[in-house]
Design a protein around this motif. Structure first.
Motif, PDB file in Angstrom:
ATOM      1  N   SER A  49      10.883 -22.349  12.002  1.00 33.10           N
ATOM      2  CA  SER A  49      10.186 -21.525  11.098  1.00 33.10           C
ATOM      3  C   SER A  49      10.639 -20.356  10.638  1.00 33.10           C
ATOM      4  O   SER A  49      11.267 -19.616  11.357  1.00 33.10           O
ATOM      5  N   GLN A  50      10.395 -19.880   9.451  1.00 29.37           N
ATOM      6  CA  GLN A  50      10.526 -19.096   8.904  1.00 29.37           C
ATOM      7  C   GLN A  50       9.388 -18.116   8.235  1.00 29.37           C
ATOM      8  O   GLN A  50       8.594 -18.965   7.799  1.00 29.37           O
ATOM      9  N   THR A  51       9.666 -16.815   7.903  1.00 27.54           N
ATOM     10  CA  THR A  51       8.437 -16.261   7.263  1.00 27.54           C
ATOM     11  C   THR A  51       9.089 -15.415   5.842  1.00 27.54           C
ATOM     12  O   THR A  51       9.986 -14.762   6.032  1.00 27.54           O
ATOM     13  N   ILE A  52       8.241 -15.586   4.904  1.00 26.58           N
ATOM     14  CA  ILE A  52       8.718 -14.535   3.708  1.00 26.58           C
ATOM     15  C   ILE A  52       7.367 -13.912   3.397  1.00 26.58           C
ATOM     16  O   ILE A  52       6.159 -14.408   3.713  1.00 26.58           O
ATOM     17  N   VAL A  53       7.350 -12.969   2.714  1.00 23.39           N
ATOM     18  CA  VAL A  53       6.307 -12.048   2.033  1.00 23.39           C
ATOM     19  C   VAL A  53       6.492 -12.268   0.456  1.00 23.39           C
ATOM     20  O   VAL A  53       7.431 -11.725  -0.085  1.00 23.39           O
ATOM     21  N   GLN A  54       5.600 -13.178   0.011  1.00 23.80           N
ATOM     22  CA  GLN A  54       5.361 -13.288  -1.218  1.00 23.80           C
ATOM     23  C   GLN A  54       4.570 -12.015  -2.266  1.00 23.80           C
ATOM     24  O   GLN A  54       5.196 -11.598  -3.092  1.00 23.80           O
ATOM     25  N   TYR A  55       3.828 -11.509  -1.519  1.00 25.21           N
ATOM     26  CA  TYR A  55       3.043 -10.157  -1.810  1.00 25.21           C
ATOM     27  C   TYR A  55       2.251  -9.638  -1.031  1.00 25.21           C
ATOM     28  O   TYR A  55       1.953 -10.133   0.145  1.00 25.21           O
ATOM     29  N   ILE A  56       2.034  -8.181  -1.281  1.00 22.90           N
ATOM     30  CA  ILE A  56       1.403  -7.373  -0.343  1.00 22.90           C
ATOM     31  C   ILE A  56       0.082  -7.112  -0.972  1.00 22.90           C
ATOM     32  O   ILE A  56       0.122  -6.465  -1.895  1.00 22.90           O
ATOM     33  N   PRO A  57      -1.215  -7.593  -0.144  1.00 24.76           N
ATOM     34  CA  PRO A  57      -2.232  -7.257  -0.829  1.00 24.76           C
ATOM     35  C   PRO A  57      -2.609  -5.668  -0.571  1.00 24.76           C
ATOM     36  O   PRO A  57      -2.410  -4.957   0.323  1.00 24.76           O
ATOM     37  N   VAL A  58      -3.221  -5.070  -1.748  1.00 19.93           N
ATOM     38  CA  VAL A  58      -3.779  -3.374  -1.556  1.00 19.93           C
ATOM     39  C   VAL A  58      -4.903  -3.433  -2.181  1.00 19.93           C
ATOM     40  O   VAL A  58      -5.276  -4.090  -3.160  1.00 19.93           O
ATOM     41  N   LEU A  59      -5.719  -2.645  -1.344  1.00 20.22           N
ATOM     42  CA  LEU A  59      -7.144  -2.520  -1.687  1.00 20.22           C
ATOM     43  C   LEU A  59      -7.398  -1.505  -2.980  1.00 20.22           C
ATOM     44  O   LEU A  59      -6.734  -0.953  -3.141  1.00 20.22           O
ATOM     45  N   ASP A  60      -8.252  -1.994  -3.691  1.00 14.80           N
ATOM     46  CA  ASP A  60      -8.527  -1.314  -4.952  1.00 14.80           C
ATOM     47  C   ASP A  60      -9.102   0.208  -4.533  1.00 14.80           C
ATOM     48  O   ASP A  60     -10.117   0.173  -3.865  1.00 14.80           O
ATOM     49  N   LEU A  61      -8.252   1.120  -4.798  1.00  9.34           N
ATOM     50  CA  LEU A  61      -8.780   2.565  -4.424  1.00  9.34           C
ATOM     51  C   LEU A  61     -10.258   2.851  -4.880  1.00  9.34           C
ATOM     52  O   LEU A  61     -10.714   3.515  -3.915  1.00  9.34           O
ATOM     53  N   ASP A  62     -10.590   2.448  -5.742  1.00  5.95           N
ATOM     54  CA  ASP A  62     -11.896   2.893  -6.463  1.00  5.95           C
ATOM     55  C   ASP A  62     -12.982   2.387  -5.416  1.00  5.95           C
ATOM     56  O   ASP A  62     -13.857   2.970  -5.148  1.00  5.95           O
ATOM     57  N   VAL A  63     -12.650   1.058  -5.150  1.00  6.03           N
ATOM     58  CA  VAL A  63     -13.498   0.280  -4.262  1.00  6.03           C
ATOM     59  C   VAL A  63     -13.745   0.975  -2.887  1.00  6.03           C
ATOM     60  O   VAL A  63     -14.780   1.157  -2.204  1.00  6.03           O
ATOM     61  N   VAL A  64     -12.567   1.394  -2.562  1.00  6.05           N
ATOM     62  CA  VAL A  64     -12.492   1.591  -1.174  1.00  6.05           C
ATOM     63  C   VAL A  64     -13.276   3.060  -0.987  1.00  6.05           C
ATOM     64  O   VAL A  64     -13.963   3.308  -0.204  1.00  6.05           O
ATOM     65  N   GLU A  66     -15.660   4.338  -2.845  1.00  5.50           N
ATOM     66  CA  GLU A  66     -17.142   3.974  -2.951  1.00  5.50           C
ATOM     67  C   GLU A  66     -17.656   3.356  -1.489  1.00  5.50           C
ATOM     68  O   GLU A  66     -18.723   3.905  -1.227  1.00  5.50           O
ATOM     69  N   ILE A  67     -17.034   2.416  -1.096  1.00  8.46           N
ATOM     70  CA  ILE A  67     -17.655   2.059   0.243  1.00  8.46           C
ATOM     71  C   ILE A  67     -17.362   2.981   1.260  1.00  8.46           C
ATOM     72  O   ILE A  67     -18.369   3.066   2.142  1.00  8.46           O
ATOM     73  N   ALA A  68     -16.308   3.803   1.351  1.00  8.63           N
ATOM     74  CA  ALA A  68     -16.068   4.670   2.457  1.00  8.63           C
ATOM     75  C   ALA A  68     -17.249   6.037   2.457  1.00  8.63           C
ATOM     76  O   ALA A  68     -17.497   6.299   3.518  1.00  8.63           O
ATOM     77  N   LEU A  69     -17.817   6.229   1.325  1.00 11.28           N
ATOM     78  CA  LEU A  69     -18.920   6.927   1.297  1.00 11.28           C
ATOM     79  C   LEU A  69     -20.173   6.833   2.190  1.00 11.28           C
ATOM     80  O   LEU A  69     -20.599   7.342   2.880  1.00 11.28           O
ATOM     81  N   ASN A  70     -20.178   5.282   2.267  1.00 12.45           N
ATOM     82  CA  ASN A  70     -21.359   4.971   2.913  1.00 12.45           C
ATOM     83  C   ASN A  70     -21.334   4.341   4.299  1.00 12.45           C
ATOM     84  O   ASN A  70     -22.082   3.915   5.010  1.00 12.45           O
ATOM     85  N   LEU A  71     -19.855   4.607   4.590  1.00 18.11           N
ATOM     86  CA  LEU A  71     -19.383   4.094   6.168  1.00 18.11           C
ATOM     87  C   LEU A  71     -19.531   5.378   7.039  1.00 18.11           C
ATOM     88  O   LEU A  71     -19.302   6.398   6.797  1.00 18.11           O
ATOM     89  N   ASP A  72     -20.184   5.208   8.422  1.00 15.61           N
ATOM     90  CA  ASP A  72     -20.193   6.304   9.161  1.00 15.61           C
ATOM     91  C   ASP A  72     -19.238   6.533  10.110  1.00 15.61           C
ATOM     92  O   ASP A  72     -19.012   7.602  10.749  1.00 15.61           O
ATOM     93  N   SER A  73     -18.454   5.552  10.482  1.00 20.08           N
ATOM     94  CA  SER A  73     -17.542   5.600  11.733  1.00 20.08           C
ATOM     95  C   SER A  73     -16.226   4.940  11.401  1.00 20.08           C
ATOM     96  O   SER A  73     -16.066   4.247  10.378  1.00 20.08           O
ATOM     97  N   LEU A  74     -15.165   5.398  12.098  1.00 26.17           N
ATOM     98  CA  LEU A  74     -13.838   4.801  11.785  1.00 26.17           C
ATOM     99  C   LEU A  74     -13.946   3.447  12.065  1.00 26.17           C
ATOM    100  O   LEU A  74     -13.244   2.534  11.446  1.00 26.17           O
ATOM    101  N   THR A 122       5.898  -7.981  -4.470  1.00 28.77           N
ATOM    102  CA  THR A 122       4.875  -7.723  -5.526  1.00 28.77           C
ATOM    103  C   THR A 122       3.761  -7.183  -4.725  1.00 28.77           C
ATOM    104  O   THR A 122       3.299  -7.700  -3.689  1.00 28.77           O
ATOM    105  N   LEU A 123       2.854  -6.166  -5.338  1.00 30.61           N
ATOM    106  CA  LEU A 123       1.699  -5.587  -4.769  1.00 30.61           C
ATOM    107  C   LEU A 123       0.592  -6.358  -5.406  1.00 30.61           C
ATOM    108  O   LEU A 123       0.482  -6.326  -6.802  1.00 30.61           O
ATOM    109  N   LYS A 124      -0.458  -6.820  -4.846  1.00 30.41           N
ATOM    110  CA  LYS A 124      -1.608  -7.496  -5.407  1.00 30.41           C
ATOM    111  C   LYS A 124      -2.558  -6.688  -5.137  1.00 30.41           C
ATOM    112  O   LYS A 124      -3.293  -6.518  -3.842  1.00 30.41           O
ATOM    113  N   VAL A 125      -3.301  -6.119  -6.211  1.00 32.25           N
ATOM    114  CA  VAL A 125      -4.630  -5.299  -5.895  1.00 32.25           C
ATOM    115  C   VAL A 125      -5.775  -6.417  -5.658  1.00 32.25           C
ATOM    116  O   VAL A 125      -6.012  -7.242  -6.411  1.00 32.25           O
ATOM    117  N   VAL A 126      -6.340  -5.992  -4.615  1.00 33.88           N
ATOM    118  CA  VAL A 126      -7.740  -7.007  -4.207  1.00 33.88           C
ATOM    119  C   VAL A 126      -8.992  -6.151  -4.039  1.00 33.88           C
ATOM    120  O   VAL A 126      -8.626  -4.799  -3.903  1.00 33.88           O
TER     121      VAL A 126
END
Length: 126
Positions: A49-64, A66-74, A122-126
């Protein structure tokens, strides 16, 4: 790859396709491996077994934001991120299985990943 015993060459069947020929992707890949590797090193790499990373998912900062404003805890923030992280960009496979399944392009990506000291991911925005 061949094993020489008493002036005779024996070819491990793992490198042969259904028609009895060597996988063409192996004929391309094997000469690219560093000369410091012996046939056993390459054989173990191909069959484990070998492992490769084809892309790294990155959360869309604007979405984060928006949602973070409504979250109360870590804990809620951590749960949100865990739910949104996509791990499909990380692939773990046995390189030889890729050839047997006809996934030649993905096999080439595994070879390129192995040969590169610092692969570009590659960075993939999700």
């Amino acid at each position: 790859m061949a094993l020489k015993i008493n002036d005779e060459y024996f070819y491990p069947d793992f490198q042969l396709n259904n028609a009895g020929g060597v996988y063409s992707a192996l004929e391309i890949a094997i000469p690219q491996f560093p000369k410091i590797l012996n046939g056993w090193d390459i054989a173990f790499w191909l069959t484990s077994s070998q492992t490769i990373v084809q892309y790294i998912p990155v959360l869309d900062l604007d979405v984060v934001k928006e949602i973070a404003l409504n979250l109360d805890s870590l804990d809620e923030i951590a749960e949100f991120i865990e739910d949104k992280i996509d791990t499909s960009g990380v692939r773990t496979k046995i390189p030889l299985d890729l050839l047997e399944n006809g996934e030649v392009q993905l096999f080439a990506e595994f070879v390129a990943w192995y040969l590169c000291d610092e692969p570009e991911i590659t960075l993939k925005v999700v």
